[in-house]
Design an enzyme around this catalytic site. Structure first.
Site, short mmCIF file in Angstrom:
data_model
loop_
_atom_site.label_atom_id
_atom_site.label_comp_id
_atom_site.label_asym_id
_atom_site.label_seq_id
_atom_site.Cartn_x
_atom_site.Cartn_y
_atom_site.Cartn_z
N ASP A 93 0.83 -1.21 0.00
CA ASP A 93 0.00 0.00 0.00
C ASP A 93 0.87 1.26 0.00
O ASP A 93 2.08 1.21 0.28
CB ASP A 93 -0.91 -0.04 1.23
N ASP A 100 -10.76 2.19 -3.02
CA ASP A 100 -11.25 1.88 -1.68
C ASP A 100 -12.77 1.90 -1.64
O ASP A 100 -13.37 1.56 -0.62
CB ASP A 100 -10.71 2.90 -0.67
C1 GLA Z 1 -5.67 1.98 2.22
C2 GLA Z 1 -6.10 0.79 1.41
C3 GLA Z 1 -7.17 0.04 2.14
C4 GLA Z 1 -6.67 -0.40 3.48
C5 GLA Z 1 -6.16 0.80 4.27
C6 GLA Z 1 -5.48 0.37 5.53
O1 GLA Z 1 -6.67 2.93 2.31
O2 GLA Z 1 -6.51 1.19 0.14
O3 GLA Z 1 -7.61 -1.06 1.39
O4 GLA Z 1 -5.63 -1.33 3.29
O5 GLA Z 1 -5.24 1.57 3.51
O6 GLA Z 1 -5.01 1.43 6.28
#
Ligand code: GLA
Length: 722
Positions: A467, A536
């Protein structure tokens, strides 16, 4: 005419060169790309990009030029790699600053070298200054995509001083003459990625860019151009993309004289690169494609290319994944993950991923990033017992990581405050309470490799979700210099280095690219990862739009999509389980819900739908995609996949909201064999390919009300194919 075949006895050459006229012809199955090298003038002019033409004609085709007057850049838009210098007033692909502060470049052609049957290199050199640049063209086998990149070399000595690359594009792609041009691209933001927009290309320069140090949610590094009259399955379309994961810039220009062209390269304005004597810089690859068969075929051809030449394991089917983020957020514990893992395995999930919260003092997003040892309160025995349990349940084990980031409240930051790429005397703006580590520095990428390799080995990790949750601000190289902003490019190269090493040290490891959703999706990262998290936003209705834009360039086989709880936490929308599944089944299916709260009925329905997905997965993930009905243009959205060598068809149909009105017409399928017969695997109904494409597939009954959906599976009846 002397034609130099690249490989006299090998496979048919996709690159031909006529020495006498200086003409180079690049050929794909149904496209020709022609340029002409003029040694005397020191120019490389563009002749043609479009329908296939024979070399015999190419050698005598005229070079287009605007009328000459004292205000015109008569070759603007028709050179293969315009430099700043001479009577050129269009967008340069290369702009430099020599040690004496001067910029204008005067080129001479050194040579044209064919490498194998698919690669040609045109080498140019400054007439008197210490700089050479090589234009690479490659035609990968079996598809319609052309690849270009450029290498810059400082050819001088210490006496010459440094050369600053101000613009250093991968390619300039001139387009043919048309009365007008339309530009297609995707734009958006966090949780609203990939909104497809089609708009007339105005005279001037239209810039798509990321100044963020990563690919970005706001735009994606590709454009498609057409003359304004192409459709999903008809008309000429040109696609240009860039395989870059740092800052980038794509400029589509239309001159008043009617030329259009696209410059694609790494780095936004001001992100310059310094070459010391002997230094060499290779740009990322720019991909381009021409088709005469519409936007749908343009997408399919790029998908084929990404599968054949970019993705590390295109032959694999991606597993059904479970991810903990929306279920347990930062509150992951060994116990709650075990409970979720048991439920996920019972449903048929094949990969269990522990998301954020498992490490350091990570109780929320304010602390812990950078401290990559298991959280003592949540995983007192480390991750290994959970990994063992997940493996015992028959699933692969995955872990979320965000190696490029640090919270100020972390042991890492307390120890190495100088590791961030924020400049020491500037405010270090925190976004999501975090700062960015400078991955252009080797000691920092070595540190990341150290803990990642240990964590992966100790816990037998099969999968990481990598990420990246904020854009760059106040970014610069600590040692300063005229090119301090180079970190906007070199940071991403550091990420590539780490990913490449992980892949070679752990050949079984599979990787998902995520950047707060779809902030790092591009053909460069796809060469090093196996799937990407497009957004997300897991609302199944919003995802129809996101998937539509995503699929313009990227195949369904890399597109992670989860079924999450309803009402959706982001939008509050209530969506039936089946619709949520059908939405996620359009890509790589995952589950991201709190399964401990699902009823037995929901669990049973989910298990049944996961089994159906496993059946259709080869068609969805490896097949060809046809966008039958785009979201937002009528009550229905529909996508068809054709796979298993044309023997299987999957159609997904969604109706996000109902409206009283005329009945919807049958869905005219595509890509089928007219004579063959296709049987509906669920109802037994049977039709010929001619009927399904000419008349259409009668619409299946959809349940009444909003958020209705259906899935149709057809199989070609054996012995009926042509
Ligand atoms: C990002 C990712 C999510 C999740 C969060 C965790 O927003 O896109 O899917 O993993 O971080 O903090």
């Amino acid at each position: 005419m002397v034609t130099v075949p690249a490989s006299p006895s090998g496979p048919p050459s996709r690159v031909e060169f006529d020495e006498a006229s200086g003409t180079v012809l690049l050929r794909t199955a149904d496209t020709a790309y022609i340029l002409r090298v003029d040694r005397e003038e020191g120019t490389v002019r563009h002749i043609h990009w479009g329908a296939p033409l024979p070399l015999a004609d190419a050698v005598s085709l005229p070079v287009w030029a605007d009328h000459a007057d004292s205000f015109a850049g008569r070759w603007d838009g028709v050179e293969e790699f315009p430099v700043e210098g001479g009577a050129r007033f269009g967008v340069p692909a290369m702009e430099v600053r020599f040690a004496d502060g001067s910029s204008p470049v005067e080129a001479r052609v050194e040579d044209v070298v064919l490498r194998g049957g698919d690669h040609v290199v045109v080498s140019l050199r400054e007439r008197t200054r210490p700089l050479a640049w090589r234009l690479h063209y490659r035609v990968p086998a079996g598809g319609g995509v052309l690849e270009r990149w450029t290498e810059f070399v400082h050819t001088g000595t210490a006496d010459d001083g440094d050369v600053l690359l101000v613009r250093y594009a991968s390619a300039h792609w001139p387009l043919p003459q048309r009365p007008g041009w339309r530009l297609s691209s995707v734009h958006g933001g966090w949780s609203a990625e990939c909104r497809l927009e089609r708009t007339g290309l105005p005279v001037g320069e239209t810039v798509l860019s990321s100044r963020r140090g990563h690919t970005g949610h706001a735009a994606n590094p590709w454009v498609a151009l057409d003359a304004g009259d192409s459709g999903e399955e008809q008309g000429e379309v040109w696609v240009i993309a860039l395989a870059a994961s740092g800052s980038w810039r794509i400029t589509a220009q239309r001159t008043a004289a009617g030329r259009a062209s696209v410059v694609a390269g790494e780095g936004h304005e001001g992100a310059e690169l310094r070459l010391e004597p002997g230094d060499r810089h290779r740009t990322p690859t720019s991909l381009a494609l021409h088709t005469a068969h519409g936007f749908g075929e343009a997408s399919r051809a790029v998908h084929r290319h990404l599968r054949a030449h970019v993705l590390p394991h295109p032959e694999e089917l991606r597993p059904v994944l479970y991810n903990s983020w929306e279920a347990t957020s930062f509150e992951v514990t060994e116990d709650n993950q075990r409970a979720l893992a048991r439920r996920a395995a019972a449903l048929g999930a094949e990969l269990f991923v522990v998301d954020d919260g498992w490490f350091g003092g990570r109780d929320d997003d304010r602390s812990g990033l950078g401290d990559w040892t298991p959280h003592p309160g949540r995983f007192p025995r480390g991750l290994r017992p959970l990994a063992d349990e997940v493996h015992r349940l028959g699933m692969a084990f995955g872990v979320w990581v965000e190696p490029e980031m640090v919270n100020a409240d972390s042991d890492l930051y307390r120890l190495h405050p100088d590791w961030v790429l924020h400049l020491p005397d500037r405010t270090a703006t925190e976004l999501r309470h975090q700062l960015v580590l400078d991955f252009s520095r080797q000691e920092i990428t070595e540190w990341a490799l150290g803990w990642l390799e240990q964590m992966i080995a100790e816990n037998e990790v099969d999968f990481i979700k990598w990420d990246f949750n904020r854009s760059f601000t106040e970014a610069g190289a600590r040692e300063g210099g005229p090119d301090a902003k180079r970190v906007h490019i070199q940071h991403a190269r550091g990420v590539y280095r780490v990913l490449d090493r992980l892949r070679s040290d752990f050949p079984h490891l599979r990787i998902e690219s995520c950047a707060g959703g779809g902030g790092r999706v591009d053909p460069g990262i796809l060469g090093r990862t196996d799937q990407v998290w497009p957004s997300d936003n897991t609302d199944a209705v919003d995802r129809l739009t996101i998937h539509h834009g995503f699929g313009q360039l990227y195949p369904a086989g890399v597109m992670s999509a989860w079924v999450t709880d309803s009402p959706n936490p982001l939008t509050g929308r209530t969506v039936p389980l089946r619709f949520r599944f059908h939405g996620a089944m359009a890509g790589v299916l995952g589950i991201g819900a709190d399964l401990t709260r699902w009823t037995d009925t929901e669990l049973a329905e989910a298990a049944e739908l996961i089994a159906v997905y496993k059946d259709i997965r080869p068609v969805v993930q490896h097949g060809e995609q046809f966008r039958l009905l785009a979201p937002g243009q009528g009550p229905l959205t529909a996508v068809q996949y054709l796979g298993e060598e044309g023997a299987r068809v999957v159609v997904l149909i969604w109706r996000p909201s109902t409206a009283f009105g005329p009945a919807q017409p049958p869905l005219r399928l595509r890509g089928l064999q007219e004579q063959a017969r296709y049987r509906d695997e669920d109802t037994g109904g049977e039709w010929s390919g001619a009927t399904l494409t000419g008349f259409g597939l009668p619409l299946p009954d959809l349940p009444p009300g909003d958020c209705a959906s259906a899935l149709v599976r057809l199989r070609r009846v054996e012995g009926t194919e042509a």
